[in-house]
Design a protein around this motif. Structure first.
Motif, PDB file in Angstrom:
ATOM      1  N   ALA A   8       0.828  -1.203   0.000  1.00 44.13           N
ATOM      2  CA  ALA A   8       0.000   0.000   0.000  1.00 44.13           C
ATOM      3  C   ALA A   8       0.867   1.259   0.000  1.00 44.13           C
ATOM      4  O   ALA A   8       0.568   2.238  -0.698  1.00 44.13           O
ATOM      5  CB  ALA A   8      -0.926  -0.009   1.211  1.00 44.13           C
ATOM      6  N   ALA A   9       1.955   1.246   0.793  1.00 47.56           N
ATOM      7  CA  ALA A   9       2.848   2.395   0.834  1.00 47.56           C
ATOM      8  C   ALA A   9       3.494   2.653  -0.523  1.00 47.56           C
ATOM      9  O   ALA A   9       3.582   3.804  -0.987  1.00 47.56           O
ATOM     10  CB  ALA A   9       3.918   2.187   1.907  1.00 47.56           C
ATOM     11  N   LEU A  10       3.923   1.592  -1.196  1.00 49.29           N
ATOM     12  CA  LEU A  10       4.548   1.750  -2.513  1.00 49.29           C
ATOM     13  C   LEU A  10       3.540   2.233  -3.551  1.00 49.29           C
ATOM     14  O   LEU A  10       3.887   3.034  -4.433  1.00 49.29           O
ATOM     15  CB  LEU A  10       5.176   0.423  -2.951  1.00 49.29           C
ATOM     16  N   ARG A  11       2.299   1.778  -3.444  1.00 50.64           N
ATOM     17  CA  ARG A  11       1.268   2.252  -4.370  1.00 50.64           C
ATOM     18  C   ARG A  11       1.083   3.756  -4.234  1.00 50.64           C
ATOM     19  O   ARG A  11       1.050   4.487  -5.219  1.00 50.64           O
ATOM     20  CB  ARG A  11      -0.058   1.537  -4.101  1.00 50.64           C
ATOM     21  N   ARG A  12       0.977   4.234  -2.993  1.00 48.90           N
ATOM     22  CA  ARG A  12       0.803   5.667  -2.786  1.00 48.90           C
ATOM     23  C   ARG A  12       2.039   6.450  -3.208  1.00 48.90           C
ATOM     24  O   ARG A  12       1.926   7.577  -3.710  1.00 48.90           O
ATOM     25  CB  ARG A  12       0.494   5.945  -1.308  1.00 48.90           C
ATOM     26  N   LEU A  13       3.219   5.863  -3.031  1.00 50.39           N
ATOM     27  CA  LEU A  13       4.442   6.540  -3.459  1.00 50.39           C
ATOM     28  C   LEU A  13       4.450   6.714  -4.973  1.00 50.39           C
ATOM     29  O   LEU A  13       4.830   7.774  -5.488  1.00 50.39           O
ATOM     30  CB  LEU A  13       5.661   5.736  -3.006  1.00 50.39           C
ATOM     31  N   ARG A  14       4.019   5.699  -5.702  1.00 50.98           N
ATOM     32  CA  ARG A  14       3.942   5.809  -7.162  1.00 50.98           C
ATOM     33  C   ARG A  14       2.935   6.882  -7.582  1.00 50.98           C
ATOM     34  O   ARG A  14       3.187   7.650  -8.513  1.00 50.98           O
ATOM     35  CB  ARG A  14       3.569   4.458  -7.778  1.00 50.98           C
ATOM     36  N   VAL A  15       1.814   6.928  -6.878  1.00 46.16           N
ATOM     37  CA  VAL A  15       0.811   7.948  -7.195  1.00 46.16           C
ATOM     38  C   VAL A  15       1.364   9.345  -6.938  1.00 46.16           C
ATOM     39  O   VAL A  15       1.201  10.256  -7.762  1.00 46.16           O
ATOM     40  CB  VAL A  15      -0.475   7.711  -6.363  1.00 46.16           C
ATOM     41  N   LYS A  16       2.009   9.534  -5.791  1.00 48.54           N
ATOM     42  CA  LYS A  16       2.575  10.838  -5.469  1.00 48.54           C
ATOM     43  C   LYS A  16       3.662  11.236  -6.464  1.00 48.54           C
ATOM     44  O   LYS A  16       3.752  12.399  -6.858  1.00 48.54           O
ATOM     45  CB  LYS A  16       3.156  10.827  -4.050  1.00 48.54           C
ATOM     46  N   ALA A  17       4.481  10.268  -6.889  1.00 50.22           N
ATOM     47  CA  ALA A  17       5.527  10.562  -7.862  1.00 50.22           C
ATOM     48  C   ALA A  17       4.922  11.031  -9.185  1.00 50.22           C
ATOM     49  O   ALA A  17       5.418  11.964  -9.817  1.00 50.22           O
ATOM     50  CB  ALA A  17       6.396   9.322  -8.082  1.00 50.22           C
ATOM     51  N   ALA A  18       3.835  10.383  -9.610  1.00 46.12           N
ATOM     52  CA  ALA A  18       3.163  10.796 -10.839  1.00 46.12           C
ATOM     53  C   ALA A  18       2.598  12.210 -10.700  1.00 46.12           C
ATOM     54  O   ALA A  18       2.665  13.013 -11.638  1.00 46.12           O
ATOM     55  CB  ALA A  18       2.050   9.807 -11.176  1.00 46.12           C
ATOM     56  N   GLU A  19       2.060  12.527  -9.521  1.00 45.90           N
ATOM     57  CA  GLU A  19       1.541  13.876  -9.283  1.00 45.90           C
ATOM     58  C   GLU A  19       2.666  14.902  -9.339  1.00 45.90           C
ATOM     59  O   GLU A  19       2.507  15.983  -9.924  1.00 45.90           O
ATOM     60  CB  GLU A  19       0.834  13.935  -7.937  1.00 45.90           C
ATOM     61  N   TRP A  20       3.786  14.571  -8.725  1.00 42.29           N
ATOM     62  CA  TRP A  20       4.923  15.502  -8.749  1.00 42.29           C
ATOM     63  C   TRP A  20       5.422  15.713 -10.180  1.00 42.29           C
ATOM     64  O   TRP A  20       5.724  16.839 -10.573  1.00 42.29           O
ATOM     65  CB  TRP A  20       6.055  14.971  -7.873  1.00 42.29           C
ATOM     66  N   ARG A  21       5.519  14.642 -10.957  1.00 42.46           N
ATOM     67  CA  ARG A  21       5.969  14.787 -12.351  1.00 42.46           C
ATOM     68  C   ARG A  21       5.026  15.681 -13.130  1.00 42.46           C
ATOM     69  O   ARG A  21       5.465  16.513 -13.942  1.00 42.46           O
ATOM     70  CB  ARG A  21       6.062  13.400 -13.015  1.00 42.46           C
TER      71      ARG A  21
ATOM     72  N   ARG B  55       3.124  18.072 -11.927  1.00 42.26           N
ATOM     73  CA  ARG B  55       3.292  19.457 -11.487  1.00 42.26           C
ATOM     74  C   ARG B  55       4.528  20.100 -12.141  1.00 42.26           C
ATOM     75  O   ARG B  55       4.493  21.247 -12.581  1.00 42.26           O
ATOM     76  CB  ARG B  55       3.425  19.522  -9.964  1.00 42.26           C
ATOM     77  N   TRP B  56       5.631  19.328 -12.188  1.00 43.24           N
ATOM     78  CA  TRP B  56       6.852  19.839 -12.821  1.00 43.24           C
ATOM     79  C   TRP B  56       6.624  20.096 -14.307  1.00 43.24           C
ATOM     80  O   TRP B  56       7.086  21.103 -14.858  1.00 43.24           O
ATOM     81  CB  TRP B  56       8.003  18.849 -12.634  1.00 43.24           C
ATOM     82  N   ARG B  57       5.891  19.200 -14.939  1.00 39.87           N
ATOM     83  CA  ARG B  57       5.621  19.370 -16.371  1.00 39.87           C
ATOM     84  C   ARG B  57       4.800  20.628 -16.630  1.00 39.87           C
ATOM     85  O   ARG B  57       5.129  21.426 -17.514  1.00 39.87           O
ATOM     86  CB  ARG B  57       4.862  18.145 -16.909  1.00 39.87           C
ATOM     87  N   VAL B  58       3.762  20.829 -15.810  1.00 36.77           N
ATOM     88  CA  VAL B  58       2.913  22.008 -15.988  1.00 36.77           C
ATOM     89  C   VAL B  58       3.656  23.286 -15.642  1.00 36.77           C
ATOM     90  O   VAL B  58       3.583  24.281 -16.359  1.00 36.77           O
ATOM     91  CB  VAL B  58       1.635  21.863 -15.124  1.00 36.77           C
ATOM     92  N   SER B  59       4.410  23.268 -14.526  1.00 37.77           N
ATOM     93  CA  SER B  59       5.138  24.487 -14.139  1.00 37.77           C
ATOM     94  C   SER B  59       6.224  24.809 -15.141  1.00 37.77           C
ATOM     95  O   SER B  59       6.476  25.985 -15.425  1.00 37.77           O
ATOM     96  CB  SER B  59       5.741  24.313 -12.741  1.00 37.77           C
ATOM     97  N   GLY B  60       6.890  23.802 -15.706  1.00 41.00           N
ATOM     98  CA  GLY B  60       7.905  24.038 -16.717  1.00 41.00           C
ATOM     99  C   GLY B  60       7.322  24.629 -17.976  1.00 41.00           C
ATOM    100  O   GLY B  60       7.895  25.539 -18.582  1.00 41.00           O
ATOM    101  N   ARG B  61       6.172  24.157 -18.362  1.00 42.04           N
ATOM    102  CA  ARG B  61       5.510  24.683 -19.562  1.00 42.04           C
ATOM    103  C   ARG B  61       5.087  26.130 -19.327  1.00 42.04           C
ATOM    104  O   ARG B  61       5.207  26.963 -20.205  1.00 42.04           O
ATOM    105  CB  ARG B  61       4.282  23.813 -19.895  1.00 42.04           C
ATOM    106  N   ALA B  62       4.614  26.419 -18.082  1.00 46.25           N
ATOM    107  CA  ALA B  62       4.169  27.775 -17.787  1.00 46.25           C
ATOM    108  C   ALA B  62       5.351  28.766 -17.788  1.00 46.25           C
ATOM    109  O   ALA B  62       5.188  29.941 -18.067  1.00 46.25           O
ATOM    110  CB  ALA B  62       3.476  27.817 -16.433  1.00 46.25           C
ATOM    111  N   ALA B  63       6.557  28.245 -17.498  1.00 43.67           N
ATOM    112  CA  ALA B  63       7.720  29.127 -17.438  1.00 43.67           C
ATOM    113  C   ALA B  63       8.288  29.442 -18.809  1.00 43.67           C
ATOM    114  O   ALA B  63       9.099  30.363 -18.958  1.00 43.67           O
ATOM    115  CB  ALA B  63       8.808  28.477 -16.561  1.00 43.67           C
ATOM    116  N   LEU B  64       7.873  28.728 -19.849  1.00 50.70           N
ATOM    117  CA  LEU B  64       8.390  28.979 -21.188  1.00 50.70           C
ATOM    118  C   LEU B  64       7.910  30.332 -21.702  1.00 50.70           C
ATOM    119  O   LEU B  64       6.801  30.767 -21.409  1.00 50.70           O
ATOM    120  CB  LEU B  64       7.916  27.869 -22.135  1.00 50.70           C
TER     121      LEU B  64
END
Length: 306
Positions: free
Chosen positions: A281-294, A296-305
Motif C-alpha cells: 500500500a505504501a509503494l502504491r501511494r508513493l507511485r501515485v505521489k511521484a506521478a503527481e509531482w511529475r 506538477r513539474w511538467r505544468v510548471s515548466g511549460r508555464a515558465a516557457l
C-alpha cells in the motif's frame, strides 16, 4: 403510498446477502428488489423473489450513452440503472436506491413518509465541500457553468417518478449531443435536479449522517452497535474493510506508522489480516505521489516557457 427499495450490487456472497436481508426487513410495506449488474458475471441464485438484471449492454440498448470518463460505464454512471428500473416498474410514488455497502438503520416506510411530507423530489446527502474547490467541479466546467454545479453522495438516494423521468430524458438527450466531459453521476443528478427546479432535500434532514461518507469505513459488526447512526456508508466485512483502508489517499508513510489514522483503523482486526499488505500500500501511494509531482513539474515548466 407505494414505494420500491432497490438494492444494487454486482456480486454476491455472505456479506452482501446479510446486507440485502437487513434492507428487506427494513423495507416494511415497500417492495424490495435486487438490482444485479451482470456485466462481468451472471447473477447467481439469490434468496429473493424480485431480481432485476442489468448490464452495460442492456443499458446501452435502452438508449443510454456509452460514455464515461473513468472506471467503467455503471461505475461512472451509477444512475443509469435507476432509469431502466423506473421504466420497467412504473407505478411507485417513491424509489429508494441503495448500494450494497450502505445501511439504513430505521424503518424505510417511515422514512419515505417523512420524505413525502417534505415535498421532496430527490433526497441525497449534498457534498459538503464548497463547489468552487471541490475536486470534480473544474473537470465538469466543459459541461456545466461554474455557478450551477452541485454534487451529492448517492449511495442512498430517493426519487419521485417525475425526477427519474426527467433525469433519464436528460441523459438520453445528452447522448445525442457533443458533450465535452460526460458528467459523473454524483454531479449529474444533483445538478440537473437543481437546474429543473425540482425539490431536493438533504439526507441529513431525515436522520443522523455522522457515519455516512466515503471514508473511513465501518465494520459490519460495529454498525449494528450504533443504532443512533441512521445512515451509514461504507459498511464492510473485514476483507473489504482492509482493502478500502489500504486504498486511502494518505501519505505513503501512513501505512507504516503505527499511530496513523489508517493503522488505527486496521488495528480493529488481527494483524495477520493486513500486516503483509502494508508495504504494498505504501509503494502504491508513493507511485501515485511521484506521478503527481511529475505532472506538477511538467505544468510548471511549460508555464515558465516564454
Amino acid at each position: 403510498m407505494r414505494f420500491a427499495v432497490v438494492f444494487k450490487t454486482y456480486t454476491w456472497d455472505g456479506f452482501i446477502e446479510r446486507q440485502a436481508e437487513r434492507y428487506a426487513a427494513a423495507a416494511g410495506g415497500g417492495d424490495f428488489f435486487i438490482s444485479y449488474d451482470e456485466t462481468n458475471s451472471a447473477c447467481p441464485p439469490v434468496p429473493f423473489e424480485r431480481v432485476v438484471r442489468t448490464s452495460n449492454a442492456k443499458l446501452i440498448a435502452a438508449g443510454l450513452a456509452d460514455r464515461f470518463e473513468q472506471g467503467s460505464l455503471i461505475w461512472w454512471n451509477a444512475d443509469y440503472p435507476h432509469y431502466t428500473f423506473y421504466e420497467q416498474h412504473p407505478g411507485y410514488d417513491y424509489y429508494v436506491f441503495v448500494e450494497y455497502d450502505s445501511m439504513i438503520q430505521a424503518p424505510i416506510g417511515a422514512l419515505v413518509a417523512a420524505v413525502a411530507a417534505s415535498g421532496a423530489d430527490f433526497v441525497a446527502e449534498p457534498i459538503v465541500e464548497a463547489m468552487e474547490s471541490w475536486w470534480w467541479s473544474a473537470r465538469h466546467r466543459p459541461t456545466y457553468a461554474a455557478g450551477e454545479i452541485h454534487g451529492s453522495l448517492n449511495c442512498i438516494s430517493i426519487f419521485t417518478p417525475r425526477a427519474l423521468a426527467l433525469l433519464g430524458a436528460v441523459r438520453r438527450r445528452m447522448g445525442g449531443e457533443r458533450v465535452g466531459y460526460w458528467p459523473l453521476s454524483e454531479v449529474f443528478v444533483a445538478t440537473e435536479i437543481h437546474r429543473a427546479g425540482l425539490v431536493a432535500r438533504p439526507l441529513s434532514q431525515f436522520g443522523d449522517v455522522s457515519g455516512y461518507g466515503w471514508f473511513p469505513p465501518c465494520l459490519e459488526e460495529d454498525a449494528r452497535l450504533q443504532p443512533g447512526r441512521v445512515f451509514l456508508h461504507p459498511v464492510l466485512d473485514p476483507s473489504r474493510y482492509v482493502a478500502l483502508t489500504l486504498k486511502s489517499n494518505a501519505p505513503p508513510l501512513a501505512f507504516l506508522w503505527p499511530a496513523s489514522r489508517e493503522r488505527r483503523l486496521l488495528a480493529r482486526l488481527p494483524a495477520s489480516s493486513y500486516r503483509h499488505l502494508l508495504w504494498r500500500a505504501a509503494l502504491r501511494r508513493l507511485r501515485v505521489k511521484a506521478a503527481e509531482w511529475r505532472e506538477r513539474w511538467r505544468v510548471s515548466g511549460r508555464a515558465a516557457l516564454p
